[in-house]
Write a protein that holds these residues in place. Sequence first.
Motif, PDB file in Angstrom:
ATOM      1  N   SER A 119      45.527  47.459  14.016  1.00  0.00           N
ATOM      2  CA  SER A 119      46.570  48.219  13.333  1.00  0.00           C
ATOM      3  C   SER A 119      46.575  49.665  13.803  1.00  0.00           C
ATOM      4  O   SER A 119      45.559  50.186  14.291  1.00  0.00           O
ATOM      5  CB  SER A 119      46.360  48.172  11.812  1.00  0.00           C
ATOM      6  N   ILE A 120      47.717  50.315  13.647  1.00  0.00           N
ATOM      7  CA  ILE A 120      47.829  51.738  13.966  1.00  0.00           C
ATOM      8  C   ILE A 120      46.815  52.526  13.146  1.00  0.00           C
ATOM      9  O   ILE A 120      46.155  53.450  13.642  1.00  0.00           O
ATOM     10  CB  ILE A 120      49.259  52.247  13.684  1.00  0.00           C
ATOM     11  N   ASP A 121      46.680  52.165  11.894  1.00  0.00           N
ATOM     12  CA  ASP A 121      45.754  52.842  10.996  1.00  0.00           C
ATOM     13  C   ASP A 121      44.324  52.767  11.526  1.00  0.00           C
ATOM     14  O   ASP A 121      43.612  53.775  11.605  1.00  0.00           O
ATOM     15  CB  ASP A 121      45.837  52.196   9.608  1.00  0.00           C
ATOM     16  N   ASP A 122      43.887  51.573  11.909  1.00  0.00           N
ATOM     17  CA  ASP A 122      42.531  51.400  12.441  1.00  0.00           C
ATOM     18  C   ASP A 122      42.343  52.181  13.743  1.00  0.00           C
ATOM     19  O   ASP A 122      41.271  52.748  13.990  1.00  0.00           O
ATOM     20  CB  ASP A 122      42.233  49.916  12.692  1.00  0.00           C
ATOM     21  N   TYR A 123      43.374  52.198  14.567  1.00  0.00           N
ATOM     22  CA  TYR A 123      43.260  52.911  15.838  1.00  0.00           C
ATOM     23  C   TYR A 123      43.055  54.407  15.609  1.00  0.00           C
ATOM     24  O   TYR A 123      42.180  55.028  16.222  1.00  0.00           O
ATOM     25  CB  TYR A 123      44.495  52.686  16.713  1.00  0.00           C
ATOM     26  N   PHE A 124      43.853  54.993  14.707  1.00  0.00           N
ATOM     27  CA  PHE A 124      43.705  56.419  14.445  1.00  0.00           C
ATOM     28  C   PHE A 124      42.338  56.740  13.832  1.00  0.00           C
ATOM     29  O   PHE A 124      41.672  57.690  14.231  1.00  0.00           O
ATOM     30  CB  PHE A 124      44.813  56.916  13.517  1.00  0.00           C
ATOM     31  N   VAL A 125      41.920  55.945  12.867  1.00  0.00           N
ATOM     32  CA  VAL A 125      40.675  56.220  12.154  1.00  0.00           C
ATOM     33  C   VAL A 125      39.453  56.035  13.056  1.00  0.00           C
ATOM     34  O   VAL A 125      38.516  56.842  13.036  1.00  0.00           O
ATOM     35  CB  VAL A 125      40.557  55.321  10.905  1.00  0.00           C
ATOM     36  N   LYS A 126      39.455  54.983  13.887  1.00  0.00           N
ATOM     37  CA  LYS A 126      38.246  54.611  14.617  1.00  0.00           C
ATOM     38  C   LYS A 126      38.244  54.974  16.102  1.00  0.00           C
ATOM     39  O   LYS A 126      37.172  55.204  16.683  1.00  0.00           O
ATOM     40  CB  LYS A 126      38.013  53.103  14.484  1.00  0.00           C
ATOM     41  N   ASP A 127      39.419  55.013  16.739  1.00  0.00           N
ATOM     42  CA  ASP A 127      39.432  55.067  18.203  1.00  0.00           C
ATOM     43  C   ASP A 127      40.163  56.240  18.840  1.00  0.00           C
ATOM     44  O   ASP A 127      39.886  56.581  19.991  1.00  0.00           O
ATOM     45  CB  ASP A 127      40.048  53.771  18.766  1.00  0.00           C
ATOM     46  N   PHE A 128      41.113  56.842  18.145  1.00  0.00           N
ATOM     47  CA  PHE A 128      41.935  57.864  18.798  1.00  0.00           C
ATOM     48  C   PHE A 128      41.088  59.006  19.346  1.00  0.00           C
ATOM     49  O   PHE A 128      41.258  59.431  20.500  1.00  0.00           O
ATOM     50  CB  PHE A 128      42.993  58.427  17.850  1.00  0.00           C
ATOM     51  N   TRP A 129      40.176  59.519  18.535  1.00  0.00           N
ATOM     52  CA  TRP A 129      39.365  60.659  18.969  1.00  0.00           C
ATOM     53  C   TRP A 129      38.537  60.309  20.198  1.00  0.00           C
ATOM     54  O   TRP A 129      38.440  61.101  21.137  1.00  0.00           O
ATOM     55  CB  TRP A 129      38.477  61.106  17.814  1.00  0.00           C
ATOM     56  N   LYS A 130      37.942  59.130  20.202  1.00  0.00           N
ATOM     57  CA  LYS A 130      37.122  58.716  21.346  1.00  0.00           C
ATOM     58  C   LYS A 130      37.957  58.654  22.615  1.00  0.00           C
ATOM     59  O   LYS A 130      37.536  59.110  23.683  1.00  0.00           O
ATOM     60  CB  LYS A 130      36.479  57.347  21.075  1.00  0.00           C
ATOM     61  N   ASP A 131      39.163  58.093  22.515  1.00  0.00           N
ATOM     62  CA  ASP A 131      40.045  58.000  23.678  1.00  0.00           C
ATOM     63  C   ASP A 131      40.504  59.381  24.134  1.00  0.00           C
ATOM     64  O   ASP A 131      40.590  59.656  25.337  1.00  0.00           O
ATOM     65  CB  ASP A 131      41.260  57.126  23.356  1.00  0.00           C
ATOM     66  N   HIS A 132      40.797  60.250  23.174  1.00  0.00           N
ATOM     67  CA  HIS A 132      41.233  61.606  23.518  1.00  0.00           C
ATOM     68  C   HIS A 132      40.109  62.370  24.221  1.00  0.00           C
ATOM     69  O   HIS A 132      40.323  63.031  25.241  1.00  0.00           O
ATOM     70  CB  HIS A 132      41.665  62.352  22.255  1.00  0.00           C
ATOM     71  N   LYS A 133      38.911  62.263  23.675  1.00  0.00           N
ATOM     72  CA  LYS A 133      37.751  62.937  24.256  1.00  0.00           C
ATOM     73  C   LYS A 133      37.497  62.447  25.684  1.00  0.00           C
ATOM     74  O   LYS A 133      37.204  63.227  26.585  1.00  0.00           O
ATOM     75  CB  LYS A 133      36.529  62.682  23.370  1.00  0.00           C
ATOM     76  N   ARG A 134      37.650  61.133  25.871  1.00  0.00           N
ATOM     77  CA  ARG A 134      37.446  60.547  27.204  1.00  0.00           C
ATOM     78  C   ARG A 134      38.541  61.016  28.160  1.00  0.00           C
ATOM     79  O   ARG A 134      38.266  61.355  29.317  1.00  0.00           O
ATOM     80  CB  ARG A 134      37.449  59.021  27.097  1.00  0.00           C
ATOM     81  N   MET A 135      39.766  61.055  27.688  1.00  0.00           N
ATOM     82  CA  MET A 135      40.898  61.466  28.521  1.00  0.00           C
ATOM     83  C   MET A 135      40.708  62.890  29.045  1.00  0.00           C
ATOM     84  O   MET A 135      41.035  63.197  30.192  1.00  0.00           O
ATOM     85  CB  MET A 135      42.204  61.385  27.715  1.00  0.00           C
ATOM     86  N   TYR A 136      40.159  63.756  28.196  1.00  0.00           N
ATOM     87  CA  TYR A 136      39.975  65.155  28.577  1.00  0.00           C
ATOM     88  C   TYR A 136      38.538  65.458  29.015  1.00  0.00           C
ATOM     89  O   TYR A 136      38.135  66.613  29.056  1.00  0.00           O
ATOM     90  CB  TYR A 136      40.393  66.073  27.420  1.00  0.00           C
ATOM     91  N   GLN A 137      37.793  64.393  29.338  1.00  0.00           N
ATOM     92  CA  GLN A 137      36.447  64.522  29.911  1.00  0.00           C
ATOM     93  C   GLN A 137      35.559  65.461  29.095  1.00  0.00           C
ATOM     94  O   GLN A 137      34.961  66.408  29.611  1.00  0.00           O
ATOM     95  CB  GLN A 137      36.537  64.991  31.371  1.00  0.00           C
ATOM     96  N   ASN A 138      35.501  65.189  27.807  1.00  0.00           N
ATOM     97  CA  ASN A 138      34.677  65.951  26.863  1.00  0.00           C
ATOM     98  C   ASN A 138      35.079  67.420  26.745  1.00  0.00           C
ATOM     99  O   ASN A 138      34.246  68.277  26.407  1.00  0.00           O
ATOM    100  CB  ASN A 138      33.194  65.840  27.213  1.00  0.00           C
ATOM    101  N   ARG A 139      36.346  67.690  27.042  1.00  0.00           N
ATOM    102  CA  ARG A 139      36.899  69.038  26.837  1.00  0.00           C
ATOM    103  C   ARG A 139      38.191  68.878  26.028  1.00  0.00           C
ATOM    104  O   ARG A 139      39.284  69.226  26.481  1.00  0.00           O
ATOM    105  CB  ARG A 139      37.192  69.745  28.170  1.00  0.00           C
ATOM    106  N   PRO A 140      38.095  68.345  24.815  1.00  0.00           N
ATOM    107  CA  PRO A 140      39.302  67.994  24.047  1.00  0.00           C
ATOM    108  C   PRO A 140      40.145  69.197  23.651  1.00  0.00           C
ATOM    109  O   PRO A 140      39.615  70.289  23.420  1.00  0.00           O
ATOM    110  CB  PRO A 140      38.725  67.309  22.802  1.00  0.00           C
ATOM    111  N   ILE A 141      41.434  68.986  23.571  1.00  0.00           N
ATOM    112  CA  ILE A 141      42.323  70.038  23.058  1.00  0.00           C
ATOM    113  C   ILE A 141      42.569  69.852  21.562  1.00  0.00           C
ATOM    114  O   ILE A 141      42.996  70.779  20.876  1.00  0.00           O
ATOM    115  CB  ILE A 141      43.660  70.065  23.820  1.00  0.00           C
ATOM    116  N   TYR A 142      42.330  68.643  21.062  1.00  0.00           N
ATOM    117  CA  TYR A 142      42.366  68.391  19.625  1.00  0.00           C
ATOM    118  C   TYR A 142      40.919  68.241  19.160  1.00  0.00           C
ATOM    119  O   TYR A 142      40.183  67.387  19.664  1.00  0.00           O
ATOM    120  CB  TYR A 142      43.153  67.118  19.292  1.00  0.00           C
ATOM    121  N   TRP A 143      40.516  69.061  18.212  1.00  0.00           N
ATOM    122  CA  TRP A 143      39.128  69.065  17.751  1.00  0.00           C
ATOM    123  C   TRP A 143      39.016  68.303  16.445  1.00  0.00           C
ATOM    124  O   TRP A 143      39.908  68.405  15.580  1.00  0.00           O
ATOM    125  CB  TRP A 143      38.644  70.504  17.571  1.00  0.00           C
ATOM    126  N   LEU A 144      37.917  67.575  16.296  1.00  0.00           N
ATOM    127  CA  LEU A 144      37.742  66.716  15.128  1.00  0.00           C
ATOM    128  C   LEU A 144      36.710  67.295  14.163  1.00  0.00           C
ATOM    129  O   LEU A 144      35.512  67.307  14.439  1.00  0.00           O
ATOM    130  CB  LEU A 144      37.314  65.308  15.556  1.00  0.00           C
TER     131      LEU A 144
END
Length: 251
Positions: A119-144
């Motif tokens: 679900s979209i809900d599960d993706y945001f809660v569990k996975d979005f941050w991990k994917d974002h962090k990976r996309m920006y190679q541990n230099r995220p523009i959105y901080w958690l």
Amino acid sequence: MEQFENTQSREKKQHIVWHEDVLMKQLISYAVGCMMGRYSIDKPGLILANQGDGLEQYNEQVPHSRFEPDDDGIIPLMSAQSDFADNATVRFKQWLVAAFGEETLVENLNFIEKCLGKSIDDYFVKDFWKDHKRMYQNRPIYWLFASKKGAFQCLVYMHRMDKYTAERIRTKYLLPHVEWLMQKQSEMEANAANLNARERKELDNIGKQIEECREYHDRLHVIADEQIAFDLDDGVVVNYAKFGDTLAKIK
């Protein structure tokens, strides 16, 4: 003949393979960018990308936006059941309507969730941050900003942060969330004799979430009182470290 077959083989090996889950994650990432004001469905390129940018700067660049960015650049990453009108799942559905129309909302949601395998809900809660962090190679523009086990999570766009951001998270999001949890706990305890096994487990989990959020509040309060200011020119790693363990680890 052999030469023709070899050419066909090379063409087959070189054809583009579409990974639907990757494409949907990129779409969601773009949508979050629109929520934060980094992007707009009405104008190409970056919109808010300078330190201290806010809605005023956004409206100057996109005066007739079909999708209004978040007012403070803070998006809760918690279950859609939580009591936040600007929760990521809620805002994503609003973005889908603005981008593709109300009549296709259910169809689009079903397709996206099918591609993600959740679900979209599960993706945001569990996975979005991990994917974002990976996309920006541990230099995220959105901080958690997150408690130890994720009972409380808020995503913040670093370009829209200021020295009052931590306090805003504490008073506008964390404390109301604790109150909401306590209200749920009180309602369930009042009906304790009628709870089934699943509901008793949920009640126990709510108690643990309250405890976790209170512990996080104590740490966040210290950081909020410091009113930390920073210069983005110093880089993500240097500035991220200033908020200590109130932020999710980037490595």
